[in-house]
Design an enzyme around this catalytic site. Structure first.
Site, PDB file in Angstrom:
ATOM      1  CB  SER A 289      72.348  14.998  65.033  1.00  0.00           C
ATOM      2  OG  SER A 289      70.786  14.775  65.195  1.00  0.00           O
TER       3      SER A 289
ATOM      4  CG  HIS B 222      69.894  15.022  69.995  1.00  0.00           C
ATOM      5  ND1 HIS B 222      70.442  13.364  70.495  1.00  0.00           N
ATOM      6  CD2 HIS B 222      69.741  14.625  68.880  1.00  0.00           C
ATOM      7  CE1 HIS B 222      71.246  13.161  68.695  1.00  0.00           C
ATOM      8  NE2 HIS B 222      70.055  14.142  67.652  1.00  0.00           N
TER       9      HIS B 222
ATOM     10  CD  GLU C  98      72.642  11.897  73.214  1.00  0.00           C
ATOM     11  OE1 GLU C  98      73.797  11.153  73.348  1.00  0.00           O
ATOM     12  OE2 GLU C  98      72.259  12.778  72.483  1.00  0.00           O
TER      13      GLU C  98
ATOM     14  CG  ASN D  53      74.410  11.176  66.838  1.00  0.00           C
ATOM     15  OD1 ASN D  53      73.756   9.985  66.955  1.00  0.00           O
ATOM     16  ND2 ASN D  53      73.482  12.023  66.684  1.00  0.00           N
TER      17      ASN D  53
HETATM   18  N1  LIG Z   1      67.502  11.768  60.909  1.00  0.00           N
HETATM   19  C1  LIG Z   1      67.606  11.242  62.186  1.00  0.00           C
HETATM   20  O1  LIG Z   1      67.533  10.548  62.632  1.00  0.00           O
HETATM   21  C2  LIG Z   1      67.575  12.382  63.340  1.00  0.00           C
HETATM   22  C3  LIG Z   1      68.052  12.241  64.958  1.00  0.00           C
HETATM   23  C4  LIG Z   1      68.408  12.673  65.717  1.00  0.00           C
HETATM   24  C5  LIG Z   1      68.236  14.234  64.864  1.00  0.00           C
HETATM   25  N2  LIG Z   1      68.281  14.361  64.401  1.00  0.00           N
HETATM   26  C6  LIG Z   1      68.800  16.237  63.565  1.00  0.00           C
HETATM   27  O2  LIG Z   1      67.621  16.833  63.937  1.00  0.00           O
HETATM   28  C7  LIG Z   1      67.115  17.890  62.740  1.00  0.00           C
HETATM   29  C8  LIG Z   1      66.261  17.442  61.925  1.00  0.00           C
HETATM   30  O3  LIG Z   1      66.868  16.257  60.729  1.00  0.00           O
HETATM   31  P1  LIG Z   1      65.262  15.438  59.569  1.00  0.00           P
HETATM   32  O4  LIG Z   1      66.116  14.315  59.747  1.00  0.00           O
HETATM   33  O5  LIG Z   1      64.194  15.262  60.679  1.00  0.00           O
HETATM   34  O6  LIG Z   1      65.927  16.781  59.071  1.00  0.00           O
HETATM   35  P2  LIG Z   1      64.796  16.180  57.092  1.00  0.00           P
HETATM   36  O7  LIG Z   1      65.076  17.178  55.951  1.00  0.00           O
HETATM   37  O8  LIG Z   1      64.108  14.973  57.034  1.00  0.00           O
HETATM   38  O9  LIG Z   1      63.097  16.683  57.882  1.00  0.00           O
HETATM   39  C9  LIG Z   1      64.076  18.826  57.487  1.00  0.00           C
HETATM   40  C10 LIG Z   1      62.658  19.326  57.322  1.00  0.00           C
HETATM   41  O10 LIG Z   1      63.187  20.986  57.969  1.00  0.00           O
HETATM   42  C11 LIG Z   1      61.689  21.584  57.338  1.00  0.00           C
HETATM   43  N3  LIG Z   1      62.510  23.029  57.009  1.00  0.00           N
HETATM   44  C12 LIG Z   1      63.369  23.504  56.234  1.00  0.00           C
HETATM   45  N4  LIG Z   1      62.994  24.483  56.581  1.00  0.00           N
HETATM   46  C13 LIG Z   1      62.718  24.811  57.412  1.00  0.00           C
HETATM   47  C14 LIG Z   1      62.079  26.461  57.601  1.00  0.00           C
HETATM   48  N5  LIG Z   1      62.824  27.438  57.577  1.00  0.00           N
HETATM   49  N6  LIG Z   1      60.670  26.422  58.567  1.00  0.00           N
HETATM   50  C15 LIG Z   1      60.345  25.524  58.509  1.00  0.00           C
HETATM   51  N7  LIG Z   1      60.214  23.938  58.036  1.00  0.00           N
HETATM   52  C16 LIG Z   1      61.614  24.013  57.444  1.00  0.00           C
HETATM   53  C17 LIG Z   1      62.091  20.265  56.068  1.00  0.00           C
HETATM   54  O11 LIG Z   1      60.625  21.155  54.764  1.00  0.00           O
HETATM   55  C18 LIG Z   1      61.798  19.419  56.325  1.00  0.00           C
HETATM   56  O12 LIG Z   1      60.376  18.777  56.513  1.00  0.00           O
HETATM   57  C19 LIG Z   1      68.574  18.258  62.593  1.00  0.00           C
HETATM   58  O13 LIG Z   1      69.279  19.293  62.954  1.00  0.00           O
HETATM   59  C20 LIG Z   1      69.130  16.512  62.552  1.00  0.00           C
HETATM   60  O14 LIG Z   1      70.289  16.681  63.101  1.00  0.00           O
HETATM   61  C21 LIG Z   1      68.206  13.726  63.256  1.00  0.00           C
END
Ligand SMILES: NC(=O)c1ccc[n+]([C@@H]2O[C@H](COP(=O)([O-])OP(=O)(O)OC[C@H]3O[C@@H](n4cnc5c(N)ncnc54)[C@H](O)[C@@H]3O)[C@@H](O)[C@H]2O)c1
Length: 596
Positions: A121, A142, A154, A192
């Protein structure tokens, strides 16, 4: 010919990853879904099953299609399972070093032609790409939360991303039924960058007890038509993820203080209050991962308890003024059964206001929303006067005269002499400090702000402003009155912009700055906020409706009160106003409306 993607890999099955898996599998693409451990994999599987089961229950997905969808997903622990996919999307936590490590591994494991994408993000896609030997095949894709629902994607290209990779990914987005906007690699991209300053500001309001979580969220939902309030959205995003995004945006995006995470966020993350995913964030949820909010110790009691808070009984209401707001407010009170005394500066004005109220009530009758008898009863409750002396025995006065402090102060001084003790005196000001008006009387404890939105008979929100001198009884009375009017009254402190304008206008101003910096177009920015965040209008559409002059004036006040450099009005906004491009009302603002 665009490249065929028959199998994709998703790394990390958290809030975003699980949703992204669903998006691909729903569209007939095989997915290899990878996690770090068996328990994490199981959590991802449960999330996917829960989401598709809900879709079946809502009739949005056939049971057979759900089963086919699940057959397309192959779950695995470890990145090695991704050796033969065509595209990988990484969705692991927002840490640069972690993402770089994963991309270096993917570079080693995946076929040379595989495209490697990040769902980051806020981190630099460029910095992630250089951890590989193929930066030209690295791109940002994204998705928005929840990925199966939100239409926007995006697409982030770096200076080295190959044009055909961009084209292939854009074609893939269309196949997924998404709308893409392609942009360069900048902190927060479009949505964002515009969203997180607002979210952080809302957390700051909550932290400083400016308003409650329910009131902040209700204000933005009801005042702006947003699908959810900022604090509920923070819980959906995940507070740990939101913290990392803010922190990165602060460091990458020019150290704008508005992106420095509010201290409370870090405390909540440390305490394990991560939002929906942990079952507790700003709100408490039925269980981890559930969208259902359950009451907790901070949940306000039902409105009936307002009387217990010392709310005074109100039957007779005076409304002072003859403009749009006064007219609407008279109608609202009369319809709700109050006896209303309208006071204007002359019987001619009273006649006009009376006509306007009649016309509006008649519209309600024609549209079948109001019975003729109810219209007549409402009109029968209103008396028309041109002298304040008639307000001697009302229980509440709502002032809606011109937005000039000297005029309002003089009026409140007169009301102070005329009105009986115990009456609540309310101002509808949208920009002046309520305390200035209150101090024109000898009873500042009885003075509140009642900020109605235009058109008052339609808009469901009223901001109740309590000054540092307002008594709890006066606040409780104002809130109880809002409820009796069928409106949601949200209580906040006496600061410029109250809740809604303070949170809304800096965001609009930021959108203008983004356009001015040529980062994106007005159309793409509007699209991004509508399709990525579910806003009813994009910022430029809204600015043209509200009026650029009005927006500039509000933004200037916010800037002057808080001296926050990030609130400085965008020069482009100033120039458009100077040029007379004020929006729809002059047929030209950010867009040309002359042909519509
Ligand atoms: N939460 C949102 O609203 C949102 C929206 C768009 C983009 N994002 C982006 O998406 C990405 C993930 O965010 P999220 O909110 O889903 O996080 P989250 O914490 O909910 O999930 C992350 C997952 O990654 C796993 N993980 C960690 N290390 C790992 C590895 N080495 N190999 C495989 N899996 C691994 C974890 O076990 C976890 O299940 C981030 O870059 C975030 O910025 C988030």
């Amino acid at each position: 010919m665009a490249r065929e993607f028959s199998t994709v890999g998703v790394v990390g099955l958290g809030t975003m990853g699980a949703g992204i898996v669903e998006v691909f599998a729903r569209n007939g693409i095989d997915v290899v879904a990878v996690e770090i451990s068996e328990p994490a994999l199981e959590r991802g599987r449960v999330t996917l099953t829960g989401s598709t089961d809900r879709a079946v229950a809502k009739g949005k997905l056939a049971a057979a299609d759900r089963d086919a969808l699940h057959e397309r997903v192959h779950f695995a622990v470890g990145l090695e399972a991704l050796h033969s996919v065509d595209l990988v999307i990484e969705a692991v936590p927002e840490h640069l070093d972690l993402k770089q490590r994963i991309f270096a591994e993917l570079d080693r494991i995946c076929r040379p032609e595989t495209i490697l994408a990040t769902n980051t993000s806020s981190l630099s896609v460029t910095e992630i790409s250089v951890a590989t030997s193929r930066p030209n095949q690295v791109i940002g894709i994204h998705f928005f939360n929840p990925a199966p629902v939100m239409k926007l994607v995006e697409v982030v290209r770096t200076v080295v991303t190959a044009p055909e990779v961009v084209a292939d990914v854009e074609a893939l987005c269309s196949r997924l039924g998404k709308v893409d906007v392609t942009i360069n690699d900048r902190a927060g991209f479009i949505a964002n960058a515009l969203l997180f300053g607002y979210l952080n500001h809302a957390v700051g309001m909550f932290e400083s007890h400016y308003a409650t979580r329910e009131d902040i969220d209700a204000a933005m939902k009801l005042g702006c038509g947003l699908p959810m309030g900022p604090l509920a959205l923070m819980d959906l995003i995940g507070l740990d993820t939101a913290y990392e995004i803010l922190d990165t945006m602060y460091r990458r995006g020019g150290r704008d203080r508005r992106h420095a995470p509010v201290p409370l966020l870090k405390q909540m993350v440390t305490a394990g209050l991560l939002g929906r995913k942990s079952g507790r964030g700003f709100y408490t949820y039925e269980r981890p991962g559930s969208p259902v909010v359950v009451p907790d110790e901070a949940t306000p009691l039902a409105t009936e308890s307002a009387l217990a808070d010392g709310a005074r009984a109100i039957t007779k209401v005076g409304v002072v003024g003859s403009g749009t707001m006064a007219t609407g407010i008279i109608e609202v009170f009369a319809k709700a059964g109050y006896e209303v005394i309208s006071v204007t500066r002359g019987m001619e004005k009273s006649a006009k206001v009376c006509e306007a109220v009649k016309t509006s009530l008649n519209k309600g009758v024609v549209r079948g929303k109001l019975a003729e008898a109810d219209r007549d009863a409402a009109l029968g409750r209103i008396s028309w006067s041109a002298t304040l002396d008639h307000l001697a025995d009302v229980d509440l006065v709502v002032e809606a005269v011109v937005e000039e402090l000297s005029v309002k102060k003089a009026l409140f001084a007169s009301l102070d002499e005329i009105c009986k003790p115990g009456v609540v005196l309310a101002t509808t000001t949208s920009s002046l400090p309520v305390i200035d008006v209150a101090m024109a009387t000898h009873r500042p404890a009885d003075v509140v702000g009642l900020h109605f939105f235009n058109p008052a008979p339609v808009m469901p929100l009223v901001e109740v402003i309590r000054t540092i001198r307002t008594s709890p009884e006066a606040t409780a009375t104002a809130r109880a009155v809002c409820a009796a009017l069928g409106k949601t009254g949200v209580v906040c402190g006496d600061r410029s912009g109250f809740i809604v304008n303070a949170l809304l206008f800096p965001y609009l101003n930021d959108a203008v700055k983004m356009l001015e910096a040529s980062y994106s177009t007005a159309d793409d920015i509007d699209h991004a906020m509508k399709l990525g965040c579910g806003y009813p209008m994009g910022p430029f559409e809204l600015l043209d409706v509200v009026g650029l002059d009005v927006s500039l004036a509000i933004q200037r006040e916010l800037y002057l009160e808080l001296r926050e450099p990030g609130f400085a009005p965008a020069p482009l906004l100033e120039h458009l106003v100077t040029a007379g491009y004020l929006g729809r009302k002059t047929r030209r603002g950010f867009r040309d409306h002359s042909h519509r």
